[in-house]
Design an enzyme around this catalytic site. Structure first.
Site, PDB file in Angstrom:
ATOM      1  N   GLU A   1     -15.356  26.409 -45.017  1.00  0.00           N
ATOM      2  CA  GLU A   1     -16.741  26.763 -44.718  1.00  0.00           C
ATOM      3  C   GLU A   1     -17.268  28.043 -45.367  1.00  0.00           C
ATOM      4  OE1 GLU A   1     -18.021  25.393 -40.489  1.00  0.00           O
ATOM      5  OE2 GLU A   1     -16.168  26.516 -40.290  1.00  0.00           O
TER       6      GLU A   1
ATOM      7  N   PHE B   1     -18.971  17.388 -43.012  1.00  0.00           N
ATOM      8  CA  PHE B   1     -19.619  18.702 -43.035  1.00  0.00           C
ATOM      9  C   PHE B   1     -20.198  19.105 -41.670  1.00  0.00           C
ATOM     10  CE2 PHE B   1     -20.529  16.410 -47.078  1.00  0.00           C
ATOM     11  CZ  PHE B   1     -19.514  17.001 -47.823  1.00  0.00           C
TER      12      PHE B   1
ATOM     13  N   VAL C   1     -40.438  -9.422 -61.618  1.00  0.00           N
ATOM     14  CA  VAL C   1     -39.412  -8.390 -61.518  1.00  0.00           C
ATOM     15  C   VAL C   1     -38.562  -8.394 -62.782  1.00  0.00           C
ATOM     16  CG1 VAL C   1     -37.755  -9.900 -60.324  1.00  0.00           C
ATOM     17  CG2 VAL C   1     -37.586  -7.439 -60.064  1.00  0.00           C
TER      18      VAL C   1
ATOM     19  N   ALA D   1     -35.063   9.654 -64.528  1.00  0.00           N
ATOM     20  CA  ALA D   1     -33.990   9.041 -63.733  1.00  0.00           C
ATOM     21  C   ALA D   1     -32.623   9.338 -64.333  1.00  0.00           C
ATOM     22  CB  ALA D   1     -34.230   7.539 -63.607  1.00  0.00           C
TER      23      ALA D   1
ATOM     24  N   CYS E   1     -26.758  -1.427 -55.589  1.00  0.00           N
ATOM     25  CA  CYS E   1     -27.710  -1.664 -54.508  1.00  0.00           C
ATOM     26  C   CYS E   1     -29.059  -2.147 -55.015  1.00  0.00           C
ATOM     27  CB  CYS E   1     -27.880  -0.405 -53.671  1.00  0.00           C
ATOM     28  SG  CYS E   1     -28.473   1.020 -54.604  1.00  0.00           S
TER      29      CYS E   1
ATOM     30  N   ASN F   1     -36.037  -4.239 -61.194  1.00  0.00           N
ATOM     31  CA  ASN F   1     -35.952  -4.196 -59.725  1.00  0.00           C
ATOM     32  C   ASN F   1     -35.887  -2.763 -59.181  1.00  0.00           C
ATOM     33  OD1 ASN F   1     -35.912  -5.792 -57.304  1.00  0.00           O
ATOM     34  ND2 ASN F   1     -33.785  -5.171 -57.004  1.00  0.00           N
TER      35      ASN F   1
END
Length: 1252
Positions: A1185, A734, A192, A272, A12, A195
């Site tokens: 759950e 969920f 850039v 990161a 992305c 990015n």
């Protein structure tokens, strides 16, 4: 740049323009089920490391990249590689274990990986046989770099590349001169490289740059030069490259010269994830000048400098306080670029350290970070020079100059630092409304990190100055020691398969998820994977920007004039019902006249592409007239009597009298924050009008296909028979893909209806988080009466849930809260009240656990020894008069105590806390009694349709949706047992309302209970019909029997499950709302850093009663995944809203879910043996759950650790720790000398609301 390398990146953020000449490998390219699996794909599947499967390709490609670069990695390298990947389903443990098999040395974990395993997991049992049965990793068989790209690189004449889009032009020069010329011509154009900053601005903030200049092909930006005085690193070097350069320098240089290099290296290991570090650049980090940059404080403190260049020439500028001039601003001129960064070697007597604290241990932007340097007079502890820089406490990197002046010229001792602390408190300040909030915490961190630096330097002086000038007291050493982070082998105990069970019978065996290989190869199809069809359109919704306002006008003129836009519609254009009814109260599909929260859907834009639709939706102008009396918190809602009715109350015994007779009374409150579902696949749907008889085909990522079908039909004003809803699989849900999904599907269907063309709607993450709601935040107020011997004799609890602006499922949630308020404790005089508060926030909705995780009030006010005495001990009645036998509950409790070695470890914890001032441990054991199913009996039913074809193959259709919980796999196991055929002959294609109508939602942990029973019923009927044929030909095969029988008969049968007669009468305050209970117990131990609030879960032992497991591997995966979701709920995940009701936390950058670094270092799960359940299929129990609640064992272990810290700080008595127990809350609750030094902030509007 010319050498070959393998790098994992985030698709992305990677511009296609930047990939010229690169070979791109995706998960589909390394192996498939049609050709040959890659070992990376096979091992995650065999280790049960895939549930919903949406994140699996990312996991596969991260490890694939690691193995291409290092075929025999260490376990630490595997853990670090996975650090940039997120998963919401598995809890990460099976992923780690599956990939551990690639390690050069496979530890003894494999022999303890499983106690009893199925065939698919047999390879993991032992080190030797396991390696033989797995596909070998053969580096010689990997993909090679395409020769045509090599030839192109050798022969192609290098020239500037230009790519032109509708709104942006991308220019990629090849020389530095050309780059500088372009920058001179277009000074506002960004340069850039990775990015990672610009891409986020464009994608999420709508920033547009007419021209973008790429420096990716300019060689000078990547040059690295080592000199005696330091190393010069090109600004275009990725952080991964910088890390490699620094590692080389640290290894080759004398230790006294590596202080700055080592500090940077330490900081880089936490910046990161691998995918970001592979593309983010050193120059980009410097030039972006983000206030919480991890590198800039260290570079500044370490006397580094930058070389800036323009067409006018070069200049070298110190990277110091004068370089950073404001938020995102530096001294760079508009036409300048950062050419390189120079990092000098440290000098003799110089000490440099870097510290950071972040909301998550790894892969998270820092809350506060620091770069600190001190230089001593030769042979002494007198400070000659010092630098202290902080990030995260101002608009840019901050230099604490006045603090430094308190130290220079003085000896390095406690007296000197005490003066420095006082100066720092006055120098680094934040207002109450400072962006990011956490004001007191951030300020205290500046002190704590300086103190930590002080101790590190003392250690250094001890080793370098003769005679030693000081030594760290032994009890203070914990301040400089790291929290443990080595993942230990874990143990998972399955149940034994009965000795007489057929080998072909898969029930009770660890069968691999039926789609695991498809997940791992990228072949699994999700809603947005369906190919685009001719004429298809894309829908984007326009949401309210006000919390409470009247809509005076909607101006769509500009949007309609934009390229590609086909339609814009509002509520007035809905031909059928303009609302949906949930729990008897209407909710508007699109706002009509008035908006009641930020994020409420107002209208929708339809265009030919997603970018066009997004741009046009941003161009719609909604005009408002603000209305008074906005309500955001439950306190204000209670004050103004703003509730969704009915409110609920339940009581047993004489509570008032019991309080009068109690020896002691304790009152308190606990706030539990909300929780975002954060399913990996956002809300997605595709609606196709069939062009005949008003038919609509809906493909949706939903837990409730029938609700979608009904919603679309009602919205369009057509019969439900004209609408079919299809669900192949869901990438996580969920509870979040029920009510809001049906509304979004209705809007999308309206677009398809009006345009007579297929329409697709896929929400971005930020939109999804804004629109769809979350788990209900709850304020619990409790009063407990108890005797001196620990017996609880009375309790009175009031729950206030923040429902948001519409009711959704809120009333049902507050009912379940009351039904589970007793948990595992027998309190004879108990009163509970609950209310769903109506506020001007987005509507909260169903979430895994459905109210139960919001009930742990009792553990807040009572000691663990007191709670033990109040467990249900014998056959009893709950407070709603349902009888049950707690024998299995007590077995879970005792077995967990024994397995976790609780008594011994409590002593160890006490000893650890006595010996360590700044690290504390806590341990907590929590039980659970959980009612499975819907209290509304009609929801606990299902139907199934089973086809048997002439070749013997079987097609099963049922009403459950596959969302990672393995329902299709378990249903296959059921059909295999009942028909006595191999799993390979049974197929489940999809869930469809045209195959099985009037389905119930896949929720409440009953999917396998009801759908499995329906499939069992149908299969038994079919198998019984074959009996005459089998008697006639006893030696025949399944295929021969089917062919003989099917030649004259339709081989198709319906099946259904027997509905439980469940109910709850709130007037009489009694009922049987659940068919059965499932029980568990969990013991967790944590280690807490009192200076920062950071913690690690050292060990978790969990004993779960799930009856007789149909598939123990899938069930343990559900248990672990739910636990990790609970761990996030109680200790990490925070939804933050602005004072005007705007959601701040709209993506993974702001909202942190657990990652690999948060998994308990030792995570042991035991399935309780000998448990039976006559109320569900094959004596199994629901599992999806319950164990979310057990994440609170970490919360209460943290509270114990905080109590130990408070004791050392001279603080005693009860204290408040709200959930989530984030590092901020834990640190402040510890009450260290540093938090106590921070004065109260001035009265001002805070940055964020304090919910609930």
């Amino acid at each position: 740049m010319s050498s070959e390398g393998h790098f994992s990146v985030n698709a992305c953020l990677m511009p296609v323009c930047q990939l010229h000449g690169a070979a791109v490998t995706t998960v589909e390219g390394i192996g498939s089920t049609k050709t040959r699996l890659h070992p990376v794909q096979e091992r995650i599947a065999k280790a049960h490391g895939s549930q919903c499967g949406f994140c699996t390709p990312g996991m596969v490609m991260s490890i694939y990249t690691l193995l291409r670069n290092k075929p025999q990695p260490t376990m630490e390298e595997i853990r670090e590689t996975l650090g940039g990947n997120l998963c919401r389903c598995t809890g990460y443990r099976p992923i780690i274990d599956g990939y551990r098999t690639f390690c050069e040395v496979i530890s003894s974990f494999i022999s303890g990986f499983l106690h009893a395993v199925g065939e698919s997991l047999e390879p993991f049992r032992t080190e030797t046989s396991g390696k033989e049965k797995l596909l070998p990793l053969d580096p010689t068989q990997e993909l090679i770099f395409p020769p045509e790209l090599i030839r192109m690189a050798e022969l192609e004449e290098r020239a500037t590349q230009t790519f032109r889009g509708e709104r942006m032009t991308w220019i990629s020069p090849i020389s530095l001169d050309e780059l500088l010329q372009l920058k001179s011509q277009h000074p506002q154009a960004p340069v850039v490289m990775g990015n990672t900053n610009l891409g986020l601005d464009i994608k999420f903030k709508g920033v547009v740059h007419p021209i973008i200049i790429s420096g990716f092909r300019v060689r000078e930006l990547f040059e690295v030069t080592e000199k005696p005085e330091g190393v010069c690193i090109g600004a275009g070097s990725s952080l991964s490259t910088v890390r490699s350069v620094l590692e080389k320098c640290v290894c080759s240089l004398p230790a006294e010269h590596t202080q700055t290099l080592a500090a940077l290296l330490e900081q880089l290991s936490h910046v990161a994830g691998e995918q970001i570090r592979n593309v983010a650049t050193l120059g980009g980090n410097v030039a972006s000048a983000y206030p919480n940059s991890d590198l800039n404080p260290v570079l500044a403190a370490g006397r580094c400098s930058v070389v800036l260049q323009s067409r006018e020439g070069k200049r070298e500028v110190p990277l110091d306080k004068d370089f950073f001039v404001g938020f995102g601003k530096t001294v760079l001129k508009p036409d300048e670029i950062v050419l390189s960064v120079f990092i000098p070697v440290s000098r003799k007597g110089e000490v440099v350290r870097a510290f950071r604290h972040a909301p998550r241990k790894e892969n998270a932007l820092a809350t506060v970070n620091a770069g600190l340097r001190v230089w001593f007079e030769e042979g002494s502890n007198v400070v000659k020079e010092m630098s202290v820089y902080y990030g995260g406490v101002g608009p840019c990197t901050v230099s604490a100059e006045r603090t430094v002046q308190q130290v220079i010229g003085r000896p390095w001792n406690e007296a000197t630092l005490s003066d420095a602390y006082r100066a720092l408190v006055d120098e680094v300040t934040l207002g109450a409304s400072a962006p990011g909030g956490k004001v007191m915490f951030r300020r205290s961190l500046t002190l704590s990190l300086l103190f930590r630096f002080y101790l590190h330097v003392l250690q250094h002086l001890k080793d370098t100055v003769r005679p030693p000038s000081g030594e760290i007291p032994s009890e203070q050493l914990s301040a400089v020691e790291r929290l443990p982070n080595i993942i230990q082998p874990s143990y998972h105990e399955f149940q034994d398969v009965p000795s007489g069970q057929s080998e072909q019978d898969p029930v009770g065996r660890a069968v691999q998820h039926q789609a695991a290989l498809s997940h791992a190869t990228g072949e699994a199809v999700y809603c947005d994977d369906f190919p685009r069809t001719q004429g298809e359109l894309f829908l984007s919704v326009v949401t309210s920007a006000r919390a409470h306002a009247r809509i005076t006008h909607i101006d769509v003129s500009r949007a309609l004039s934009m390229p590609g836009v086909v339609d814009v519609f509002t509520a007035d254009d809905i031909p059928g019902k303009k609302f949906r009814s949930f729990t008897g109260i209407d909710e508007e599909i699109l706002a009509q006249g008035e908006v009641t929260c930020v994020g409420q859907m107002v209208c929708a834009v339809v265009a030919d592409t997603k970018p066009h639709a997004k741009l046009a939706s941003a161009a719609v102008k909604v005009h408002y007239e603000d209305l008074p009396d906005r309500i955001f918190t439950v306190e204000v809602a209670v004050e103004k009597r703003s509730f969704f009715l009915p409110q609920r109350e339940i009581q047993r015994g004489d509570v008032t009298k019991a309080f009068q007779e109690a020896d002691h009374i304790y009152e308190g409150e606990i706030r539990l924050g909300g929780q975002e579902h954060f399913y990996m696949e956002t809300q997605s749907m595709l609606v196709i009008p069939l062009g005949e008889e008003k038919e609509m085909k809906v493909y949706a990522s939903t837990q409730h296909p029938t609700m979608v079908q009904e919603a679309v039909a009602e919205t369009l004003g057509i019969p439900s028979s004209r609408v079919s809803c299809h669900v192949k699989r869901i990438g996580g849900a969920f509870g979040g893909k029920l009510s809001k999904t049906s509304i979004l599907a209705s809007i999308t269907a309206l677009a398809a209806w009006r345009s007579e063309r297929p329409v697709r709607c896929v929400l971005d993450r930020g939109e999804d988080m804004l629109i769809t709601g979350a788990r209900h935040p709850v304020l619990g107020k409790y009063k407990v009466g108890f005797m001196s011997d620990g017996r609880i004799t009375a309790a009175d609890v009031r729950y206030y849930a923040n429902a948001g602006h519409t009711p959704d499922d809120s009333v049902l949630v507050i009912e379940k809260i009351l039904l589970h308020m007793d948990n595992a404790y027998n309190i004879l005089n108990l009163r509970g009240q609950s209310a769903a508060c109506k506020t001007n926030l987005p509507s909260n909705t169903a979430f895994r656990g459905f109210g139960v995780p919001q009930t742990p009030w009792l553990h807040c006010g009572c000691a663990s020894s007191c709670l033990t005495k109040n467990l249900y001990k014998e056959t009893s009645l709950t407070h709603y008069k349902m009888e049950f036998d707690p024998e299995v509950l007590l077995r879970c409790w005792e077995e967990c105590k024994e397995r976790s070695e609780l008594d011994r470890r409590r002593l160890d914890v006490a000893r650890f806390n006595q010996q360590n001032r700044w690290k504390k441990r806590g341990i907590a054991l929590i039980p659970l009694k959980y009612g499975v199913g819907f209290a509304e009996g009609f929801l606990n039913q299902a139907a199934a349709l089973v086809h048997i074809y002439k070749d013997g193959s079987v097609l099963v259709s049922h009403g459950g949706t596959e969302m990672g919980q393995g329902i299709h796999t378990k249903v296959q196991q059921v059909a295999s047992r009942e028909l006595d055929v191999p799993l390979s002959m049974i197929h489940i294609s999809e869930t469809s309302t045209s195959s099985v109508p009037n389905t119930c939602p896949s929720a409440a942990s009953i999917g396998t209970d009801v759908n499995g029973m329906a499939v069992k019923d149908a299969c038994q009927t079919l198998y019984k019909s074959l009996e005459p044929i089998r008697k006639q030909d006893p030696n025949g095969t399944w295929q021969s029997w089917v062919q003989l029988f099917g030649s004259n008969t339709s081989f198709i049968k319906w099946g259904k499950n027997k509905r439980h007669d469940l109910y709850m009468d709130w007037v009489k305050q009694e009922g049987r709302p659940y068919a059965y209970f499932t029980y568990s117990a969990c013991c967790s131990e944590v280690e807490l850093d009192c200076l920062t609030g950071e913690y690690r879960t050292v060990r978790t032992d969990l004993v779960a009663d799930i009856g007789r497991s149909i598939n123990p591997a899938i069930d343990i995966g559900q248990i672990e995944g739910a636990f990790m979701q609970g761990l996030g709920l109680y200790t990490m995940e925070e939804l933050k809203f602005s004072p005007s009701g705007v959601l701040y936390t709209r993506g993974p950058g702001q909202y942190k879910i657990p990652a690999v670094c948060d998994v308990p270092l030792q995570f042991n799960v035991y399935l309780l043996s000998g448990s039976h359940n006559p109320h569900a299929i094959y004596s199994s129990k629901g599992v999806g759950e319950p164990t979310v609640f057990l994440g609170c064992s970490v919360f209460f272990a943290l509270k114990e650790a905080v109590a130990a810290a408070r004791s050392d700080a001279g603080l005693s008595g009860p204290f408040t720790l709200h959930s989530p127990a984030t590092p901020e809350r834990a640190c402040i609750a510890c009450g260290t000398r540093f938090t106590q030094m921070i004065p109260e902030t001035e009265t001002a509007q805070p940055w964020a609301l304090e919910l609930p």
